[in-house]
Design a protein around this motif. Structure first.
Motif, short mmCIF file in Angstrom:
data_model
loop_
_atom_site.label_atom_id
_atom_site.label_comp_id
_atom_site.label_asym_id
_atom_site.label_seq_id
_atom_site.Cartn_x
_atom_site.Cartn_y
_atom_site.Cartn_z
N TYR A 66 45.63 -30.18 33.80
CA TYR A 66 45.10 -31.51 34.07
C TYR A 66 45.30 -32.38 32.84
O TYR A 66 44.88 -32.02 31.74
N PHE A 86 45.04 -36.32 31.05
CA PHE A 86 44.41 -37.63 31.15
C PHE A 86 44.45 -38.32 29.79
O PHE A 86 44.60 -37.68 28.74
N GLN A 113 40.07 -43.43 30.05
CA GLN A 113 40.35 -43.53 31.49
C GLN A 113 39.31 -42.81 32.33
O GLN A 113 39.55 -42.49 33.49
N HIS A 114 38.13 -42.52 31.75
CA HIS A 114 37.04 -41.84 32.46
C HIS A 114 37.49 -40.49 33.03
O HIS A 114 37.05 -40.08 34.10
N GLN A 115 38.40 -39.84 32.31
CA GLN A 115 38.91 -38.53 32.68
C GLN A 115 39.71 -38.54 33.98
O GLN A 115 39.96 -37.49 34.56
N TYR A 116 40.10 -39.72 34.48
CA TYR A 116 41.00 -39.77 35.62
C TYR A 116 42.41 -39.48 35.12
O TYR A 116 42.88 -40.09 34.16
N GLY A 117 43.09 -38.55 35.78
CA GLY A 117 44.41 -38.18 35.29
C GLY A 117 45.25 -37.52 36.36
O GLY A 117 45.05 -37.73 37.56
N ASP A 118 46.20 -36.70 35.90
CA ASP A 118 47.18 -36.07 36.78
C ASP A 118 46.97 -34.56 36.80
O ASP A 118 46.73 -33.94 35.75
N GLN A 158 50.32 -34.09 41.00
CA GLN A 158 49.40 -34.93 41.77
C GLN A 158 48.91 -36.02 40.84
O GLN A 158 48.05 -35.79 39.99
N ARG A 159 49.46 -37.22 40.97
CA ARG A 159 49.18 -38.30 40.02
C ARG A 159 48.01 -39.16 40.48
O ARG A 159 47.80 -39.36 41.68
N ASN A 160 47.29 -39.71 39.51
CA ASN A 160 46.13 -40.54 39.79
C ASN A 160 46.51 -41.96 40.18
O ASN A 160 45.97 -42.52 41.14
N GLN A 161 47.45 -42.58 39.45
CA GLN A 161 47.77 -43.98 39.66
C GLN A 161 49.19 -44.22 40.16
O GLN A 161 49.57 -45.35 40.42
#
Length: 238
Positions: free
Chosen positions: A120, A122, A126-131, A157-160
Motif C-alpha cells: 500500500y 500513499f 493525503q489522509h492515507q489515501y493511496g494505491d 488499484q489506484r485511488n485517484q
C-alpha cells in the motif's frame, strides 16, 4: 524487495546534506550479524524473502529532482514485513509504503520460486489515501544461480487514477564472485515501459551490498531518464 511506483518518486526531492544522516545510519547498523539476500536496485521483484532483517537505502536523481528512500524489512512467521519512506528537501516524509510478502514456493538453485506481495503506497498529507498493489514474482535459476530470470505480474488499484496492471522481466548474471549485472523492462502504468541497467556488488560478502543503475522510458530520448545508487544491509535482531 519493495515494489515502488516509479512515478511517485518524481515528487520526492532531497537536499544533498540529508544523505549524511542516512549514511551514518547505514554504517551504524553494520555491527549486527548479517545475512545475504537479493535486493535493490531492480524494479522487478525477486522471488525471495529476507533471511532475517534487511535495510534498503537508495538515492535517485531524475529531471524532477532527487529522492532518498529508506526501506527496512524483517521476516516473521514466514512473511516479510516492510515499510518504506522517502525524505524530501525539508526533511518531511513525502512518500510511504507498507508491504507484506510471502513465499508460495521456495527458490533453490537450478529451480524456481514464487512469491506474492501486497503493498500500500500513499503520500504525506493525503489522509492515507493511496494505491494498493498486488504482485506475483517468479524467479528461475540456472547454472547454480549464475543466471537468474525474474518475472512479475501484478495489479494496481489506484485511488485517484484508473486501475492498471503491472509487469516486469529482469535477467541477472553473475560476473565474478559477489558481482552481478542485470537488465530489465518494467511496466507500472499505461504507455511505454521503463528499462534499467545495473550493477551489484557485495563489498562485504554476507554483510553489505552496493549497487548503481541507469534507467529510462523506452524511446523517450532522456526526458525520463534516472540514475540510482544504493546499499542493502542484512542483519539479525534476535
Amino acid at each position: 524487495m519493495f515494489i515502488l511506483n516509479h512515478a511517485a518518486l518524481r515528487d520526492a526531492t532531497l537536499a544533498p546534506s540529508k544523505s549524511l544522516v542516512f549514511s551514518a545510519l547505514i554504517l551504524g547498523l553494520s555491527v549486527f550479524s548479517l545475512q545475504t539476500q537479493a535486493g535493490r536496485p531492480m524494479l522487478t521483484d525477486d522471488a525471495t524473502l529476507a533471511d532475517q532483517c534487511q535495510l534498503e537505502s537508495w538515492w535517485q536523481s531524475e529531471r524532477s529532482g532527487n529522492s532518498l528512500w529508506l526501506a527496512p524489512a524483517c521476516q516473521l512467521a514466514g512473511v516479510e514485513w516492510g515499510f518504506a519512506v522517502a525524505r524530501t528537501a525539508s526533511g518531511e516524509p513525502q512518500q510511504y509504503q507498507v508491504a507484506a510478502k510471502t513465499e508460495l514456493k521456495s527458490l533453490s538453485a537450478n529451480s524456481f520460486g514464487i512469491t506474492a506481495q501486497l503493498a500500500y503506497e500513499f503520500a504525506a498529507g493525503q489522509h492515507q489515501y493511496g494505491d494498493m498493489h498486488l504482485n506475483l514474482a517468479l524467479t528461475q535459476s540456472w547454472q547454480d544461480d549464475a543466471w537468474l530470470l525474474h518475472l512479475n505480474a501484478g495489479r494496481m488499484q489506484r485511488n485517484q487514477q484508473s486501475n492498471d496492471w503491472t509487469a516486469g522481466i529482469a535477467l541477472q548474471r553473475e560476473l565474478a564472485a559477489n558481482q552481478w549485472l542485470f537488465v530489465e523492462l518494467h511496466r507500472e502504468q499505461a504507455g511505454r515501459p521503463l528499462y534499467q541497467l545495473g550493477y551489484l556488488q557485495e563489498v562485504l560478502p554476507g554483510r553489505l551490498q552496493l549497487d548503481a543503475s541507469y534507467g529510462n522510458r523506452l524511446h523517450r530520448q532522456g526526458r525520463e531518464d534516472f540514475v540510482s545508487a544504493g546499499a542493502v544491509l542484512y542483519f539479525n535482531l534476535f
